[in-house]
Scaffold this active site. Structure first.
Site, mmCIF file in Angstrom:
data_model
loop_
_atom_site.group_PDB
_atom_site.id
_atom_site.type_symbol
_atom_site.label_atom_id
_atom_site.label_comp_id
_atom_site.label_asym_id
_atom_site.label_seq_id
_atom_site.Cartn_x
_atom_site.Cartn_y
_atom_site.Cartn_z
ATOM 1 N N LYS A 216 0.791 -1.151 0.113
ATOM 2 C CA LYS A 216 0.022 -0.021 -0.098
ATOM 3 C C LYS A 216 1.086 1.092 0.096
ATOM 4 O O LYS A 216 0.469 2.362 -0.730
ATOM 5 C CB LYS A 216 -0.935 0.169 1.206
ATOM 6 N N CYS A 270 -3.320 11.082 1.986
ATOM 7 C CA CYS A 270 -2.905 9.671 1.531
ATOM 8 C C CYS A 270 -1.501 9.832 0.643
ATOM 9 O O CYS A 270 -0.328 9.559 1.319
ATOM 10 C CB CYS A 270 -3.742 8.782 0.611
#
Ligand code: SAJ
Length: 431
Positions: A216, A270
């Site tokens: 991720k 993010c």
């Protein structure tokens, strides 16, 4: 639906941008979902069948799930067969990862855990966090066995399965994207795959927890580095008097080149955060990833500088005072067609300009009704596009919202334009 979770309860800890859509996705497949959040307002809103975040179609799905009795929210964790932790993982000063929300969430579910339960960490996390979460749980519940001590015979199964959905497309991507599932053991992974298969139509690919964590972070760091390359090109081209948008279009004609688009910087919670988790764990090895963060973080300042140059020019050419110059910022959101102003470079640039030119800055943001306090307190006004442009001397186009793309209102107007997104190329003056 896989047999394993039929007639079982799933608990989602953290009902934010990821937790609430995930809760709604399970509930809409006829699974009993208990959502847990520390914020009483969030819990009350959801229990009324409403939502506290803006995401297309989420309101409808949540409303149906609550009305049909499949989704309920609470502030205190209850027993369930699977727990999915989706709380924030910000960083502290010095870009040090802040795992306190994960720690608090783990400790809050520990008292209700029982033999056979599955705990999944979904929050984007530095490498090693899933193991850390397992230790926190084990400390709280010495009466239960965990994979780190008992391997495949453990009472509790633990896995990491990072979310990868794009804001604005969350409900579709939750279902269609592939999922990377990293269990602390093979059976932990299998249990997690069985859970996600309730609604995931993409492939669930199994690996270990550390690789899933790194995967991720790698996805977002890869995008950050690619955007930094585009942003760096934009400043190089500005210096060399080359149109960066044309340059990228031409370079992308090469079959193996795919350059992303420059912008005013990288925003959101993010891409501008996750690469730091890699840098923090391996500082000497993460030179490129670190530099990309700096390149992207410095872009808003560069844009501010371009606006200041434009203002100076307008003052000189039009022989007006600094207090008579109107600066218009088009867009405040962190990217196109959303209302999310969190960690937005456009917001940062507008603030910087408002401090420099008090009372002279107007914002246009079609996706919000009221300005945030951080801007209104600086005297920024929120106006409709046409009216703002009518009064403008300098325009900074900061977000490529569809309302701006559809209509180049600068045509035939004598204003200085700083187009950070390259959407108004035919404007009269390009800086
Ligand atoms: N941006 C550019 N140029 C580009 C693309 C993006 O300047 O060519 C900017 C945007 O304007 C924005 C920022 O980058 O300010 C981030 O936007 P984004 O659309 O790239 O990503 P997010 O933050 O909305 O979502 C990302 C996604 N990650 C990847 O695409 C690898 C999403 O799939 C993740 O789930 C999400 O981060 C997350 O939650 O981690």
């Amino acid at each position: 639906m896989p047999q394993r979770f039929r007639n079982k309860t799933i608990s989602i800890i953290g009902l934010g941008y990821i937790g609430l859509p995930s809760a709604a996705a399970f509930a809409s497949r006829g699974i009993r979902v208990v959502g847990v959040d520390v914020n009483q307002n969030t819990v009350d809103t959801i229990n009324q069948g409403k939502v506290h975040i803006v995401e297309p179609e989420l309101d409808m799905v949540v409303h149906a799930a609550v009305t049909e009795g499949y989704l309920r929210a609470t502030t205190i964790p209850e027993p369930a067969e699977a727990f999915l932790i989706a709380v924030p993982t910000p960083f502290r000063d010095g870009h040090e990862p802040d795992l306190s929300f994960i720690e608090a969430a783990s400790k809050s579910i520990a008292p209700v855990l029982k033999k056979g339960d599955l705990v999944i960490l979904e929050s984007t996390s530095p490498v090693g966090t899933t193991e850390q979460m397992a230790s926190w749980l084990a400390e709280e519940r010495p009466d239960l066995s965990f994979p780190q001590g008992s391997g495949e015979n453990s009472d509790i199964r633990i896995a990491h399965c990072p979310e990868r959905v794009l804001p604005g497309h969350v409900l579709r991507e939750l279902v269609q994207n592939d999922r990377v599932v990293g269990g602390l053991t093979r059976q932990c992974s299998d249990a997690a795959v069985a859970l996600y298969k309730i609604f995931v139509e993409g492939e669930c690919i199994v690996t270990d927890a550390r690789t899933a964590e790194m995967c991720k972070l790698t996805e977002n760091a890869s995008r950050d580095v690619a955007i930094a390359f585009a942003n760096e090109l934009s400043t190089i081209c500005d210096k060399l008097d080359i149109d960066v948008w044309e340059l990228i279009r031409l370079a992308n004609r090469h079959p193996r080149v795919n350059i992303l688009q420059p912008g005013p910087g990288v925003g959101g919670h993010c891409i501008a955060v996750d690469p730091w988790f890699i840098v923090h764990r391996a500082p000497s090895e993460s030179r490129l990833i670190h530099t990309a963060r700096i390149v992207n973080d410095e872009k808003p300042q560069w844009v501010e500088h371009k606006v200041v140059q434009a203002v100076t020019r307008v003052i000189r050419e039009q022989k007006i005072g600094e207090h008579d110059v109107n600066v218009v910022c088009l867009g405040l959101a962190f990217k196109a067609d959303i209302d999310d102003l969190r960690a937005s470079p456009a917001l940062e640039i507008t603030k910087r300009l408002a401090m420099r030119y008090p009372g002279r800055v107007t914002a246009v943001e079609p996706n919000i009704d009221n300005l945030p306090e951080s801007l209104s307190s600086l005297g920024v006004k929120l106006k409709e596009q046409d009216q703002a442009i009518e009064e403008a001397h300098v325009v900074a186009l900061l977000v490529d919202h569809r309302e701006f793309k559809d209509k180049n209102v600068l045509r035939n107007k004598d204003v200085a334009l700083i187009d950070t997104r390259g959407i108004w190329m035919s404007a009269p003056r390009q800086l």
